[in-house]
Design a protein around this motif. Structure first.
Motif, PDB file in Angstrom:
ATOM      1  N   ARG A 127      26.045  41.090 -30.462  1.00  0.00           N
ATOM      2  CA  ARG A 127      26.567  40.076 -29.555  1.00  0.00           C
ATOM      3  C   ARG A 127      28.050  40.350 -29.309  1.00  0.00           C
ATOM      4  NH1 ARG A 127      25.830  34.569 -32.112  1.00  0.00           N
ATOM      5  NH2 ARG A 127      26.009  33.775 -29.980  1.00  0.00           N
ATOM      6  N   LEU A 168      35.219  38.158 -24.819  1.00  0.00           N
ATOM      7  CA  LEU A 168      34.955  38.388 -23.409  1.00  0.00           C
ATOM      8  C   LEU A 168      35.844  37.583 -22.473  1.00  0.00           C
ATOM      9  CD1 LEU A 168      31.025  38.319 -23.537  1.00  0.00           C
ATOM     10  CD2 LEU A 168      32.475  40.342 -23.365  1.00  0.00           C
ATOM     11  N   ILE A 185      32.028  40.105 -16.440  1.00  0.00           N
ATOM     12  CA  ILE A 185      31.375  39.881 -17.731  1.00  0.00           C
ATOM     13  C   ILE A 185      29.866  40.094 -17.651  1.00  0.00           C
ATOM     14  CG2 ILE A 185      30.923  38.179 -19.538  1.00  0.00           C
ATOM     15  CD1 ILE A 185      33.640  36.966 -18.984  1.00  0.00           C
ATOM     16  N   ILE A 215      27.511  43.734 -18.720  1.00  0.00           N
ATOM     17  CA  ILE A 215      26.690  43.643 -19.926  1.00  0.00           C
ATOM     18  C   ILE A 215      25.241  43.957 -19.624  1.00  0.00           C
ATOM     19  CG2 ILE A 215      25.789  42.029 -21.655  1.00  0.00           C
ATOM     20  CD1 ILE A 215      28.484  40.633 -21.641  1.00  0.00           C
ATOM     21  N   GLU A 246      22.500  34.021 -25.093  1.00  0.00           N
ATOM     22  CA  GLU A 246      23.187  34.137 -26.384  1.00  0.00           C
ATOM     23  C   GLU A 246      22.717  35.327 -27.189  1.00  0.00           C
ATOM     24  OE1 GLU A 246      22.441  30.297 -28.023  1.00  0.00           O
ATOM     25  OE2 GLU A 246      24.341  29.456 -27.285  1.00  0.00           O
ATOM     26  N   ILE A 299      25.672  37.485 -25.504  1.00  0.00           N
ATOM     27  CA  ILE A 299      26.994  36.880 -25.308  1.00  0.00           C
ATOM     28  C   ILE A 299      27.284  35.960 -26.489  1.00  0.00           C
ATOM     29  CG2 ILE A 299      28.397  35.424 -23.816  1.00  0.00           C
ATOM     30  CD1 ILE A 299      26.736  36.355 -21.462  1.00  0.00           C
ATOM     31  N   ASP A 320      30.560  34.884 -27.046  1.00  0.00           N
ATOM     32  CA  ASP A 320      31.785  34.146 -26.733  1.00  0.00           C
ATOM     33  C   ASP A 320      31.400  32.745 -26.277  1.00  0.00           C
ATOM     34  OD1 ASP A 320      34.208  33.160 -25.690  1.00  0.00           O
ATOM     35  OD2 ASP A 320      34.887  35.188 -25.217  1.00  0.00           O
TER      36      ASP A 320
END
Length: 481
Positions: free
Chosen positions: A19, A23, A114, A118, A177, A180, A182
């Protein structure tokens, strides 16, 4: 913006199962400014009525204030979107959400810097919708290539029912999640999802879905289907269930899956319905079909005396079975008849409103319309269909010209001369699917297909033919070496 996106993508590729936690600091005033200038200047305003020109007054101060509110915990509030009902071809309406301009700036920055870096490192090759460098024609090429080169006899043409409005938000956050970590990014996405819509002056929130029209919605919808459908099919279902070959091409919520055996196609329909139901989604009953299609389908139906194979539509193009001059099977492509009629009906309405405008001005406008039509539908094998569209367009214009006056003497020879001057020539604008596919995927195929057959020499010759198609060199195409 490109530097920040590059760093995030390299981190995502370097750590495919971790993860990413650091970011949100990449959302700087410079990134917000680049996102602001990337927006359409004439786009409709949100509920606050602020347009791009209005927001541009004192832009530096506005962006600094926006950056401060974004990085100050809960200081930034996502405003509700303005709902507009867009008519659909079937007589219904599609709800379109128009976000406030400041919210568009933030969404654009987060998506470009972002989310896209990813997930572009994770999305499989058979996913084409709303991705940079991948358009509708790339999906059409992959589909035709797979049908031609694989043992495909059955096609599942699937469409999700009200997909954008049915996405479970809790499931979407849970799936985001996975990559990510953050919390600030997740909190901001939650604000967008829960902002609601303003409908006739009242605030409404159904608790599910993402508003169609929002900049972040296509990417979020792609992420959801990536986990729910793409990875399930590619890593779990296809390696263990089907007895024959299987290919898949997905463009947003339009999915086409090809199978060698009918029982595999029927099994896929049962399993995918169960899979989607577990995540609160369902297939559209009227737009999901099982069609016998392909070179083996032609022979099988001929042996049964069942006639020609059925057709199916994908991305505005009707696919049908045909053969080359040498008798080899090839998927034929033509514009969907309903889309042709709908386009001509809209043009007829505009001509009625502009009967008494200058005829050269109307002719130039019709030339631009026809140019856009050619840019999408002028694929190899569709010459007679684009010529037929041109003739129907000429008849519409002639009828409008003759209704300008009871004494009108406008003849066809004059119309032909004007269209030859103002309209583009009815010519093919795209290369053959295998040529463009070989250039964009040299020596290999996207994850939706097996390893490409043929030697590297054949791929290089296809690439050379594509770069020199139509007697002119096409620039900006990578060489398959």
């Amino acid at each position: 913006m490109p530097q920040a996106a590059t760093r995030i993508r390299k981190a995502a590729e370097r750590n495919p199962k971790e993860r990413l936690t650091a970011l949100f600091h990449h959302i700087t005033p410079e990134v917000l400014g680049a996102a602001c200038f990337a927006l359409k200047k004439d786009a409709a305003a949100g509920i606050d009525g602020v347009t791009w020109d209005m927001y541009g007054g004192g832009l530096d101060e506005r962006l600094l204030d926006l950056h401060r509110r974004l990085h100050s915990g809960g200081a930034y509030r996502a405003p509700p979107v303005r709902r507009v009902e867009i008519p659909k071809p079937d007589g219904g309406t599609r709800p379109l959400g128009i976000a406030a301009l400041e919210d568009k700036v933030v969404q654009k920055a987060v998506v470009d810097v972002i989310l896209t870096p990813i997930y572009e490192a994770e999305f499989p090759g058979f996913s084409y919708g709303f991705r940079p460098g991948r358009g509708a024609h790339d999906a059409l090429d992959a589909l035709v290539f797979g049908i031609e080169r694989r043992k495909v006899s059955w096609i599942v043409d699937a469409d999700l029912r009200a997909y954008f409005d049915s996405i479970p938000r809790d499931w979407l956050i849970t799936l985001l999640e996975h990559r990510i970590g953050d919390r600030r990014v997740i909190r901001l996405i939650r604000k967008w999802l829960n902002a609601g819509v303003m409908d006739d002056g009242s605030w409404v929130d159904t608790g599910t879905g993402t508003p169609q029209g929002a900049i972040a919605s296509p990417t979020l919808a792609n992420v959801f289907l990536h986990y729910v459908l793409d990875l399930w099919f590619h890593k779990k279902w296809r390696p263990s269930v089907p007895a024959g070959e299987a290919i898949i091409v997905r463009y947003a919520d339009d999915i086409v899956v090809g199978f060698q055996h009918k029982r595999d196609a029927e099994r896929y329909l049962r399993d995918v319905r169960e899979r989607l139901a577990a995540f609160g989604l369902s297939l559209h009953p009227d737009k999901t079909r099982l069609v016998e299609f392909g070179r083996f389908a032609v022979m099988n139906r001929r042996g049964r005396g069942a006639g020609k194979p059925e057709t199916f539509d994908f991305l505005g193009v009707t696919h049908y079975c045909t053969t080359t001059r040498r008798g080899r099977f090839r998927p034929g492509r033509k514009p969907v008849a309903k889309r042709v009629n709908r386009t001509l009906a809209r043009i007829d309405e505009v001509l009625r409103r502009r009967w008494h405008h200058d005829i050269w001005e109307i002719g130039a406008w019709l030339g631009r319309v026809y140019q856009g039509w050619l840019n999408y539908f002028a694929v190899p094998g569709s010459s007679r269909y684009i010529s037929a569209f041109r003739r129907r367009l000429q008849r519409l214009w002639m009828r409008a010209l003759r209704r300008r006056s009871q004494r009108d003497r406008f003849d066809w020879k004059r119309l032909e001369r004007m269209t030859d001057i103002l309209w583009p020539r009815a010519s093919i604008r795209h290369p053959w699917p295998d040529q463009r596919f070989a250039v964009k995927h040299p020596r290999q195929e996207p994850d939706g297909l097996a390893t490409m057959s043929g030697s590297a020499r054949g791929v290089r010759s296809n690439a050379h033919s594509y770069r020199n198609c139509g007697g002119r060199r096409v620039t900006g195409v990578p060489t398959a070496t």
